[in-house]
Design a protein around this motif. Structure first.
Motif, short mmCIF file in Angstrom:
data_model
loop_
_atom_site.label_atom_id
_atom_site.label_comp_id
_atom_site.label_asym_id
_atom_site.label_seq_id
_atom_site.Cartn_x
_atom_site.Cartn_y
_atom_site.Cartn_z
N LYS A 214 -9.41 -104.35 -18.30
CA LYS A 214 -9.29 -104.45 -19.50
C LYS A 214 -7.86 -104.85 -19.85
O LYS A 214 -7.47 -104.77 -21.18
CB LYS A 214 -9.41 -102.72 -20.18
CG LYS A 214 -10.71 -102.19 -20.04
CD LYS A 214 -10.59 -100.86 -20.65
CE LYS A 214 -12.14 -100.38 -20.63
NZ LYS A 214 -12.14 -99.02 -21.00
N ILE A 215 -7.12 -105.42 -18.74
CA ILE A 215 -5.65 -105.96 -19.11
C ILE A 215 -5.61 -107.24 -19.22
O ILE A 215 -6.23 -108.22 -18.35
CB ILE A 215 -4.84 -105.51 -17.66
CG1 ILE A 215 -4.93 -104.06 -17.49
CG2 ILE A 215 -3.42 -106.18 -17.73
CD1 ILE A 215 -4.48 -103.65 -15.97
N LYS A 216 -5.30 -107.79 -20.40
CA LYS A 216 -5.14 -109.08 -20.89
C LYS A 216 -3.76 -109.65 -20.32
O LYS A 216 -2.81 -108.93 -20.43
CB LYS A 216 -5.28 -109.27 -22.21
CG LYS A 216 -6.70 -108.82 -22.81
CD LYS A 216 -6.53 -109.07 -24.28
CE LYS A 216 -7.96 -108.74 -25.28
NZ LYS A 216 -9.03 -109.35 -24.73
N LEU A 217 -3.95 -110.85 -19.71
CA LEU A 217 -2.83 -111.34 -19.15
C LEU A 217 -1.78 -112.02 -20.06
O LEU A 217 -0.56 -112.33 -19.69
CB LEU A 217 -2.98 -112.56 -17.86
CG LEU A 217 -4.19 -111.76 -16.91
CD1 LEU A 217 -4.37 -112.85 -15.76
CD2 LEU A 217 -3.15 -110.72 -16.13
N GLY B 166 1.43 -97.50 -19.25
CA GLY B 166 0.95 -96.26 -19.11
C GLY B 166 -0.39 -96.38 -19.43
O GLY B 166 -1.39 -95.97 -18.64
N THR B 167 -0.95 -96.97 -20.57
CA THR B 167 -2.44 -97.13 -21.12
C THR B 167 -3.14 -98.10 -19.88
O THR B 167 -4.11 -97.68 -19.80
CB THR B 167 -2.36 -97.81 -22.46
OG1 THR B 167 -1.56 -96.60 -23.28
CG2 THR B 167 -3.83 -97.96 -22.83
N GLU B 168 -2.25 -98.95 -19.44
CA GLU B 168 -2.97 -100.21 -18.75
C GLU B 168 -3.37 -99.40 -17.37
O GLU B 168 -4.47 -99.75 -16.47
CB GLU B 168 -2.24 -101.22 -18.36
CG GLU B 168 -2.19 -102.27 -19.86
CD GLU B 168 -1.11 -103.40 -19.54
OE1 GLU B 168 -1.50 -104.24 -20.20
OE2 GLU B 168 -0.08 -103.04 -18.89
N LYS C 39 -3.78 -96.14 -16.83
CA LYS C 39 -5.00 -95.19 -17.02
C LYS C 39 -6.41 -95.92 -16.88
O LYS C 39 -7.15 -95.20 -16.69
CB LYS C 39 -4.81 -94.52 -18.26
CG LYS C 39 -3.45 -93.28 -18.07
CD LYS C 39 -3.31 -92.76 -19.53
CE LYS C 39 -2.12 -91.66 -19.50
NZ LYS C 39 -1.99 -90.99 -20.63
N SER C 40 -6.31 -97.11 -17.50
CA SER C 40 -7.56 -97.81 -17.62
C SER C 40 -8.12 -98.10 -16.26
O SER C 40 -9.16 -98.24 -16.07
CB SER C 40 -7.51 -99.19 -18.41
OG SER C 40 -6.97 -100.20 -17.79
N LEU C 41 -7.08 -98.45 -15.31
CA LEU C 41 -7.50 -98.72 -13.95
C LEU C 41 -7.93 -97.61 -13.16
O LEU C 41 -8.84 -97.85 -12.30
CB LEU C 41 -6.25 -99.41 -13.03
CG LEU C 41 -5.86 -100.80 -13.72
CD1 LEU C 41 -4.61 -101.18 -13.13
CD2 LEU C 41 -6.73 -101.75 -13.72
N LEU C 42 -7.75 -96.34 -13.49
CA LEU C 42 -8.05 -95.10 -12.87
C LEU C 42 -9.14 -94.58 -13.07
O LEU C 42 -9.52 -93.55 -12.55
CB LEU C 42 -6.74 -94.22 -12.78
CG LEU C 42 -5.41 -94.66 -12.39
CD1 LEU C 42 -4.25 -93.74 -12.75
CD2 LEU C 42 -5.55 -94.86 -10.79
N VAL C 43 -9.64 -95.02 -14.27
CA VAL C 43 -11.05 -94.42 -14.68
C VAL C 43 -12.20 -94.75 -13.74
O VAL C 43 -12.33 -95.71 -13.33
CB VAL C 43 -11.19 -94.88 -16.03
CG1 VAL C 43 -12.69 -94.38 -16.73
CG2 VAL C 43 -10.35 -94.48 -16.97
#
Length: 78
Positions: A54-57, A70-72, A74-78
């Motif tokens: 979900k991380i746009k470069l 922080g949001t990015e 968290k998205s990797l840890l889901v």
């Protein structure tokens, strides 16, 4: 045999000599995109990664990095 896990293919532009295609891969293997197109008799002039998960470069240049929000994280840890 080539197995490409994909969820989206979008043709951005196309002509007789060249096309621009956007692929969304579930997971990328070494040279997977190049092998896919070569199996269809096509060559790949260049590749550009625009997003990881979900991380746009954005404008991040090759070889550069930035701190994740922080949001990015968290998205990797889901």
């Amino acid at each position: 045999m080539i197995f490409l896990a994909r969820s989206k293919v979008l043709t951005i532009s196309a002509s007789n000599s060249q096309s621009v295609v956007e692929l969304e891969l579930a997971e990328g293997k070494y040279r997977e995109v190049r092998r896919l197109f070569e199996s269809q008799g096509r060559s790949v002039k260049g590749l550009q990664r625009i997003q990881i998960g979900k991380i746009k470069l954005g404008e991040l240049r090759p070889g550069k990095w930035r701190t994740l929000t922080g949001t990015e994280i968290k998205s990797l840890l889901v």
